[in-house]
Design a protein around this motif. Structure first.
Motif, PDB file in Angstrom:
ATOM      1  N   VAL A  92     -42.176  -9.613   7.452  1.00 54.47           N
ATOM      2  CA  VAL A  92     -41.362 -10.550   8.237  1.00 54.47           C
ATOM      3  C   VAL A  92     -41.792 -10.466   9.697  1.00 54.47           C
ATOM      4  O   VAL A  92     -42.216  -9.412  10.172  1.00 54.47           O
ATOM      5  N   ASP A  93     -41.669 -11.577  10.395  1.00 54.55           N
ATOM      6  CA  ASP A  93     -41.989 -11.589  11.822  1.00 54.55           C
ATOM      7  C   ASP A  93     -40.824 -11.018  12.613  1.00 54.55           C
ATOM      8  O   ASP A  93     -39.667 -11.276  12.302  1.00 54.55           O
ATOM      9  N   VAL A  94     -41.162 -10.241  13.633  1.00 51.56           N
ATOM     10  CA  VAL A  94     -40.149  -9.709  14.544  1.00 51.56           C
ATOM     11  C   VAL A  94     -40.434 -10.338  15.903  1.00 51.56           C
ATOM     12  O   VAL A  94     -41.416 -10.001  16.553  1.00 51.56           O
ATOM     13  N   LEU A  95     -39.595 -11.298  16.280  1.00 52.64           N
ATOM     14  CA  LEU A  95     -39.913 -12.124  17.433  1.00 52.64           C
ATOM     15  C   LEU A  95     -39.188 -11.638  18.693  1.00 52.64           C
ATOM     16  O   LEU A  95     -38.079 -11.102  18.605  1.00 52.64           O
ATOM     17  N   PRO A  96     -39.808 -11.835  19.862  1.00 52.60           N
ATOM     18  CA  PRO A  96     -39.220 -11.350  21.111  1.00 52.60           C
ATOM     19  C   PRO A  96     -37.810 -11.906  21.335  1.00 52.60           C
ATOM     20  O   PRO A  96     -37.599 -13.113  21.295  1.00 52.60           O
ATOM     21  N   GLY A  97     -36.872 -10.992  21.550  1.00 55.20           N
ATOM     22  CA  GLY A  97     -35.516 -11.398  21.890  1.00 55.20           C
ATOM     23  C   GLY A  97     -34.717 -11.992  20.755  1.00 55.20           C
ATOM     24  O   GLY A  97     -33.574 -12.378  20.944  1.00 55.20           O
ATOM     25  N   LYS A  98     -35.321 -12.106  19.565  1.00 59.61           N
ATOM     26  CA  LYS A  98     -34.570 -12.617  18.421  1.00 59.61           C
ATOM     27  C   LYS A  98     -34.327 -11.464  17.461  1.00 59.61           C
ATOM     28  O   LYS A  98     -35.072 -10.502  17.433  1.00 59.61           O
TER      29      LYS A  98
ATOM     30  N   SER C  44     -31.453  -7.983  25.788  1.00 63.13           N
ATOM     31  CA  SER C  44     -32.869  -7.950  25.425  1.00 63.13           C
ATOM     32  C   SER C  44     -33.737  -7.972  26.675  1.00 63.13           C
ATOM     33  O   SER C  44     -33.450  -8.709  27.619  1.00 63.13           O
ATOM     34  N   PRO C  45     -34.795  -7.146  26.700  1.00 59.75           N
ATOM     35  CA  PRO C  45     -35.704  -7.185  27.852  1.00 59.75           C
ATOM     36  C   PRO C  45     -36.553  -8.455  27.894  1.00 59.75           C
ATOM     37  O   PRO C  45     -37.344  -8.625  28.817  1.00 59.75           O
ATOM     38  N   VAL C  46     -36.404  -9.314  26.888  1.00 53.75           N
ATOM     39  CA  VAL C  46     -37.189 -10.547  26.869  1.00 53.75           C
ATOM     40  C   VAL C  46     -36.449 -11.604  27.680  1.00 53.75           C
ATOM     41  O   VAL C  46     -35.375 -12.061  27.298  1.00 53.75           O
ATOM     42  N   GLY C  47     -37.031 -11.970  28.820  1.00 54.56           N
ATOM     43  CA  GLY C  47     -36.350 -12.843  29.769  1.00 54.56           C
ATOM     44  C   GLY C  47     -35.847 -14.140  29.165  1.00 54.56           C
ATOM     45  O   GLY C  47     -34.714 -14.543  29.399  1.00 54.56           O
ATOM     46  N   SER C  48     -36.695 -14.783  28.372  1.00 52.67           N
ATOM     47  CA  SER C  48     -36.326 -16.099  27.867  1.00 52.67           C
ATOM     48  C   SER C  48     -35.183 -16.030  26.862  1.00 52.67           C
ATOM     49  O   SER C  48     -34.662 -17.056  26.454  1.00 52.67           O
ATOM     50  N   ARG C  49     -34.793 -14.831  26.463  1.00 56.65           N
ATOM     51  CA  ARG C  49     -33.685 -14.689  25.521  1.00 56.65           C
ATOM     52  C   ARG C  49     -32.546 -13.886  26.130  1.00 56.65           C
ATOM     53  O   ARG C  49     -31.725 -13.341  25.403  1.00 56.65           O
ATOM     54  N   ASN C  50     -32.521 -13.800  27.453  1.00 58.78           N
ATOM     55  CA  ASN C  50     -31.487 -13.005  28.105  1.00 58.78           C
ATOM     56  C   ASN C  50     -30.715 -13.877  29.094  1.00 58.78           C
ATOM     57  O   ASN C  50     -31.294 -14.555  29.939  1.00 58.78           O
ATOM     58  N   PHE C  51     -29.393 -13.820  28.992  1.00 59.84           N
ATOM     59  CA  PHE C  51     -28.502 -14.616  29.843  1.00 59.84           C
ATOM     60  C   PHE C  51     -28.846 -14.484  31.320  1.00 59.84           C
ATOM     61  O   PHE C  51     -28.815 -15.455  32.069  1.00 59.84           O
ATOM     62  N   SER C  52     -29.165 -13.250  31.743  1.00 60.91           N
ATOM     63  CA  SER C  52     -29.377 -13.039  33.178  1.00 60.91           C
ATOM     64  C   SER C  52     -30.533 -13.881  33.699  1.00 60.91           C
ATOM     65  O   SER C  52     -30.447 -14.494  34.754  1.00 60.91           O
ATOM     66  N   ILE C  53     -31.617 -13.926  32.958  1.00 60.60           N
ATOM     67  CA  ILE C  53     -32.768 -14.713  33.397  1.00 60.60           C
ATOM     68  C   ILE C  53     -32.502 -16.197  33.188  1.00 60.60           C
ATOM     69  O   ILE C  53     -32.692 -17.025  34.088  1.00 60.60           O
ATOM     70  N   SER C 362     -34.828 -25.677  27.706  1.00 59.13           N
ATOM     71  CA  SER C 362     -34.381 -25.544  26.312  1.00 59.13           C
ATOM     72  C   SER C 362     -33.978 -24.105  25.983  1.00 59.13           C
ATOM     73  O   SER C 362     -33.269 -23.876  25.006  1.00 59.13           O
ATOM     74  N   TYR C 363     -34.412 -23.146  26.821  1.00 61.78           N
ATOM     75  CA  TYR C 363     -33.972 -21.763  26.588  1.00 61.78           C
ATOM     76  C   TYR C 363     -32.461 -21.628  26.755  1.00 61.78           C
ATOM     77  O   TYR C 363     -31.839 -20.745  26.169  1.00 61.78           O
ATOM     78  N   ILE C 364     -31.882 -22.512  27.598  1.00 62.47           N
ATOM     79  CA  ILE C 364     -30.441 -22.413  27.861  1.00 62.47           C
ATOM     80  C   ILE C 364     -29.667 -22.574  26.565  1.00 62.47           C
ATOM     81  O   ILE C 364     -28.701 -21.850  26.301  1.00 62.47           O
ATOM     82  N   ILE C 365     -30.110 -23.503  25.724  1.00 60.34           N
ATOM     83  CA  ILE C 365     -29.380 -23.800  24.491  1.00 60.34           C
ATOM     84  C   ILE C 365     -29.356 -22.584  23.572  1.00 60.34           C
ATOM     85  O   ILE C 365     -28.316 -22.200  23.040  1.00 60.34           O
ATOM     86  N   ALA C 366     -30.531 -21.945  23.424  1.00 61.37           N
ATOM     87  CA  ALA C 366     -30.583 -20.774  22.553  1.00 61.37           C
ATOM     88  C   ALA C 366     -29.800 -19.614  23.163  1.00 61.37           C
ATOM     89  O   ALA C 366     -29.083 -18.897  22.455  1.00 61.37           O
ATOM     90  N   SER C 367     -29.911 -19.471  24.473  1.00 62.52           N
ATOM     91  CA  SER C 367     -29.282 -18.325  25.122  1.00 62.52           C
ATOM     92  C   SER C 367     -27.757 -18.445  25.131  1.00 62.52           C
ATOM     93  O   SER C 367     -27.058 -17.429  25.147  1.00 62.52           O
ATOM     94  N   LEU C 372     -27.135 -12.082  24.893  1.00 59.04           N
ATOM     95  CA  LEU C 372     -27.704 -10.754  25.121  1.00 59.04           C
ATOM     96  C   LEU C 372     -28.908 -10.485  24.227  1.00 59.04           C
ATOM     97  O   LEU C 372     -29.495  -9.410  24.284  1.00 59.04           O
ATOM     98  N   GLY C 373     -29.252 -11.435  23.376  1.00 64.66           N
ATOM     99  CA  GLY C 373     -30.340 -11.180  22.433  1.00 64.66           C
ATOM    100  C   GLY C 373     -29.982 -10.106  21.428  1.00 64.66           C
ATOM    101  O   GLY C 373     -30.809  -9.288  21.044  1.00 64.66           O
ATOM    102  N   LEU C 374     -28.716 -10.115  21.003  1.00 58.49           N
ATOM    103  CA  LEU C 374     -28.267  -9.107  20.036  1.00 58.49           C
ATOM    104  C   LEU C 374     -28.112  -9.705  18.644  1.00 58.49           C
ATOM    105  O   LEU C 374     -27.541  -9.094  17.756  1.00 58.49           O
TER     106      LEU C 374
END
Lengths: 336, 155, 443
Positions: A92-98, C44-53, C362-367, C372-374
């Motif tokens: 399975v893929d483990v994607l950044p932040g997901k 999450s340390p991934v900016g595009s999936r973190n509310f703060s960024i 479009s990142y806003i919609i996912a975030s 928190l990317g949890l």
């Protein structure tokens, strides 16, 4: 004292609104801090990071045999993948932040290796962890002894073919020539002999050198199937091509980095000859490939090392996968 | 009245520069292949140029982690793992300059991993420079007109 | 003079005069702010999936630079939650008027720092680390927290909103660009202020606090240092404070001669150009240099960054106006004419941000669904794919912004030059050249 201008009632009103505001702000701050912290603390994630930044965290997972368990995987940097070694499972893929959830059930107790399946840099292959599956149902049987051990092969020794073909051997022309020859076509014979050894044994026949190489190619073809070679090609593409090159020439995208890493290790470890060969092996080189038997190659793939950056694949691939891979590797030498 | 006419003239010129189709020299379309290496966080080459109508193939080679390549405006993309070169073929039927960018999260600076594809002329650059020139050349007479207008309003 | 008094509308007046609507907005904003800090630190340390960024650097930034600043000036400062906790502490109250005796040191801000040089420096400090700040959630979380802590700390030592007025890296440029906004807070009748006893708008009264921004509303001629906190509307006993709609850039008709503000204009202009090249350009070397903070390449980047802002751009500008005829010394001409760079810089930022924001919106919609990317999926949009928006109108919109900015700045240059009786040609030429560079970088 402050509100004497407005009379008692207004003062009380102001005070009440002040109190309510303070409570509201305090609750809001505590809520904004507490809620995420609470949920965060209760979310057990397995984080994937490139090996330089720590790899899997945690890298040991405990489970019980025959009991399904669910892992919540996430990547903290780049695209990674997850699979358990020797299971022949879909990765399975483990994607950044997901977060990717995967539910596994392992039948036999034992220690399994899980690993990253998407290339995430030079040290991708170091991204491994273990699943310790407990349980007493059936004690793990003794591990099968690999063929290179039973044969006593030294997989670190040079294995050069003294003679190499002038033209690329063709299995198709070899098939016709071999039809009337007394050749051992057993799988055992194929596994234990290098192409050069077979070529050498054919010296008793009246065939020309190039014809003998064609016969060797045909033997290699008849002991593999198009399916196994296709499967091997897929494994090669996903796991080997980044270093050994998409065309097998040892010039993958990491080859230069590996060479540089080898250079620097020579400089830091004076006289450490074992670190000199960081560059990936060239499978299109007939001298090395035609001098190696499938059993020898299996050993190299299983154990890795050889003084190079070659990873250890024994805990990852099933035995069948390794034979498929080897079947594909010889297609860099032979026309099938 | 003269300034009013001049203003009208400027606006007309501006509209022409902004919207008139650019002259196209007919060039026979070619098939072109580009090998683009992707690393954190740049493409190499990061800029390339084709002619309108060309059939463009991009071979994407990733040299560290999984990267992608998405072309703005064309809305096409491709993804490549290290060791697995992939190809994207499209017909460059829209002229202009387009950013291409990584569409597979590849680390911190991922949102800024950007390259530039130019198909024919970078028409909005040409147009915007034209408009800026018109604005500047027309500015002095026009502004005196504006200030006249303002002072008459104030009166 | 072309003004429309918004506070004449009873509805608007009521909302502004009451403390509660603003307090409600403050509380919501504070929750968002604290959540952003926390998300940065534990998410999450991934900016595009973190509310703060996503919410700070994409959503908030888009609203700020594309809407709030151009149309509402310091409108953001009116709802920014940073002063809420620090003023509570400073005043000992949220709503009630403070005790006559100050709770803390309540010092005056030192005289030599009564300018925006500290804000210039704080903005540059963030700007030099921007590649890391914009992309790394925990750095964003730390910076947000540091701003809150700094505001609280300063509120105990100095009087009023000294952080907002003198230190906030964002407040500095909002103030500069708020001069272009079609909205202002002004007094209605000067005579009323002259005869007003006790100046409650500045000193506070039982109805509200003395100006937190240390401004006497009676003397307001520019938006720059008025934080639109609305206190004076509440404290004025003569109903003499108005919020007006007005023509764009009305404040620029009276050019400032302050060097700190002139350099703020250069800092903002230069930063937008550098960002356009480094972040949105196709040159990987620049990105590496900007991102690898602390390395020698980064130091080179810092030197080039500072050289462009403090030497090259102001140097070219000064060279241009060096030989023009004027009664004023060069320094004053420089500061006055730099006013032209205010609308230019604002539109540079608009053009730059359009690209950055539309690409990443479009990142806003996912975030929203998984801040928190949890692995949450609050609104079912956690798996929304990244998709740049409106790519076809981006280039025309940027062209419009840049050409519009050029015309706007040229007009401003002309007015400023008229005022001090000198030629506007070199300034217009400077604006034209920088606009061409920006076009080349962005298009």
């Amino acid at each position: 004292m402050l509100h004497d201008y407005a009379g008692h009632d207004v003062a009380a009103l102001v005070k009440r609104s002040e109190l309510v505001s303070r409570i509201l702000i305090t609750v809001a701050i505590i809520g904004a801090v507490g809620t995420p912290l609470f949920i965060w603390a209760r979310t057990p994630l397995i984080h994937a990071r490139v090996a330089e930044n720590g790899g899997w965290s945690p890298d040991v997972i405990h489970a019980n045999a025959n009991q399904p368990f669910t892992l919540h995987l996430t990547s903290d940097d780049v695209v990674h993948g997850f699979a358990v070694g020797q299971m022949d499972m879909q990765s399975v893929d483990v994607l950044p932040g997901k977060v990717t959830d995967i539910t596994l059930k392992i039948d036999k107790p034992g220690i399994y290796t899980f690993f990253c399946t998407r290339w995430c840099g030079l040290n991708h292959w170091r991204m491994r962890g273990t699943i310790e599956v407990g349980g007493s149902s059936s004690a793990p049987g003794p591990a099968a002894v690999p063929m290179y051990v039973t044969l006593g092969l030294d997989i670190d020794a040079p294995h050069e073919a003294p003679v190499i073909p002038i033209n690329r051997p063709s299995a198709i022309s070899g098939q016709k020539l071999a039809a009337n020859l007394p050749i051992d076509r057993s799988i055992d014979y194929y596994l234990k002999h290098s192409p050069y050894q077979v070529f050498d044994e054919l010296s008793t026949t009246s065939l020309t050198e190039s014809q003998r190489w064609d016969v060797v190619a045909s033997i290699w073809q008849s002991n593999t199937t198009p399916e196994s070679r296709a499967n091997g090609q897929q494994l090669y593409t996903q796991n080997c091509a980044a270093c050994h090159g998409e065309n097998g020439a040892g010039n993958g995208v990491f080859a230069d980095d590996l060479a540089a890493a080898g250079e620097s290790s020579i400089q830091t470890m004076a006289g450490a000859d074992s670190m000199t060969m960081q560059s990936p092996v060239d499978f299109t080189n007939p001298i090395r490939m035609l001098g190696a038997s499938p059993a020898l190659l299996q050993g190299k793939i299983l154990r890795g090392g050889m003084g190079t950056g070659m990873p250890m694949w024994g805990s990852i691939f099933t035995e069948e996968q390794i034979w498929d891979l080897i079947a594909y590797l010889y297609s860099f030498q032979f026309d099938y | 009245m003269g300034s009013r006419f001049f203003l009208l003239l400027l606006v007309m010129a501006g509209l022409v520069v902004a919207f008139a189709p650019l002259p196209v020299q007919p060039i026979a379309p070619l098939e072109r292949t580009f090998r683009i290496e992707a690393r954190q966080f740049a493409y190499s080459p990061s800029e390339f140029r084709v002619n309108p109508g060309d059939t463009v193939t991009i071979q994407l080679v990733s040299t560290d982690v999984v990267h992608g390549l998405y072309i703005d405006g064309y809305d096409v993309s491709v993804e490549a793992d290290p060791g697995q070169t992939t190809a994207l073929t499209f017909v460059a039927d829209k002229a202009g300059s387009f950013r291409f960018r990584c569409n597979v999260t590849c680390g911190a600076m991922h949102p800024f991993m950007i390259g530039k594809l130019t198909v024919g002329t970078n028409d909005w650059l040409v147009r915007s420079i034209g408009l800026a020139l018109i604005a500047i050349c027309g500015f002095l007479p026009l502004s005196s007109f504006l200030s006249n207008k303002k002072s008459s309003e104030n009166r | 003079m072309n003004r429309f008094e918004l506070t004449r509308l009873p509805f608007i007046k009521k909302i502004l005069k009451s403390r509660y609507p603003q307090l409600a907005v403050f509380i919501v904003m504070l929750v968002g702010y604290i959540f952003a800090i926390l998300a940065g630190l534990i998410g999450s340390p991934v900016g595009s999936r973190n509310f703060s960024i996503v919410f700070v650097w994409i959503a908030w930034w888009a609203v700020l630079i594309l809407v709030a600043v151009p149309f509402f000036g310091r409108g953001w400062c009116a709802v920014c939650p940073i002063p809420l906790p620090s003023e509570w502490l400073q005043r000992g109250a949220v709503l009630s008027p403070p005790d006559k005796k100050p709770k803390w040191f309540n010092l005056r801000w030192p005289k030599f720092l009564r300018n925006i040089w500290m804000q210039n420096i704080s903005f540059l400090l963030l700007a030099l680390f921007s590649s890391v700040l914009l992309t790394t959630p925990n750095i964003t979380g730390i910076v947000l927290a540091a701003m809150l802590v700094a505001a609280i700390g300063l509120s105990m030592v100095f009087e009023r909103r000294s952080f907002c007025r003198y230190l906030c890296p964002v407040g500095g440029f909002i103030g500069l660009y708020s001069q272009t906004a079609p909205i202002e807070l002004r007094i209605k009748d000067k005579q009323v202020c002259v005869t007003c006893d006790g100046k409650p708008c500045y000193n506070g009264s039982e109805n509200g606090y003395g100006c937190p921004w240390d401004v006497f509303p009676g003397g307001l001629t520019r938006n720059t240092y008025c934080g639109l906190c609305m206190e004076c509307i509440r404290t004025c006993p003569h109903d003499n404070i108005a919020i007006n709609l007005r023509p764009f850039s009305a404040d620029l008709a009276k050019p400032s001669t302050r060097m700190d503000e002139a350099f703020k204009a250069f800092i903002m202009l230069g930063s937008s150009m550098i960002y356009a090249g480094v972040l949105l350009g196709p040159w990987g070397t620049f990105k590496d240099a900007a991102y690898n903070v602390g390395t020698s390449v980064w130091l080179v980047y810092v030197i080039i960054f500072l050289a462009i802002i403090f030497i090259i751009l102001p140097g070219l500008f000064a060279l241009g106006i060096l030989k023009t005829k004027s009664a004023l010394p060069l320094k004053q001409r420089f500061a006055s004419l730099a006013t032209a760079l205010i609308p230019l810089g604002l539109m540079f930022w608009v053009a730059f941000s359009l690209s950055f924001v539309l690409t990443n919106a479009s990142y806003i919609i996912a975030s929203l669904s998984d801040p928190l990317g949890l692995g949450w999926n609050l609104f079912g949009t956690a798996n929304a794919a990244w998709q740049p928006l409106l790519t076809t109108i981006l280039a025309p919109a940027q062209t419009l912004a840049l050409v519009g900015g050029l015309i706007w700045s040229a007009r401003t240059a002309q007015k400023a030059a008229d005022k001090i009786k000198t030629s506007s040609i070199p300034v217009i030429a400077f604006c034209f050249m920088t606009t061409l560079v920006m076009m080349w970088l962005l298009l």
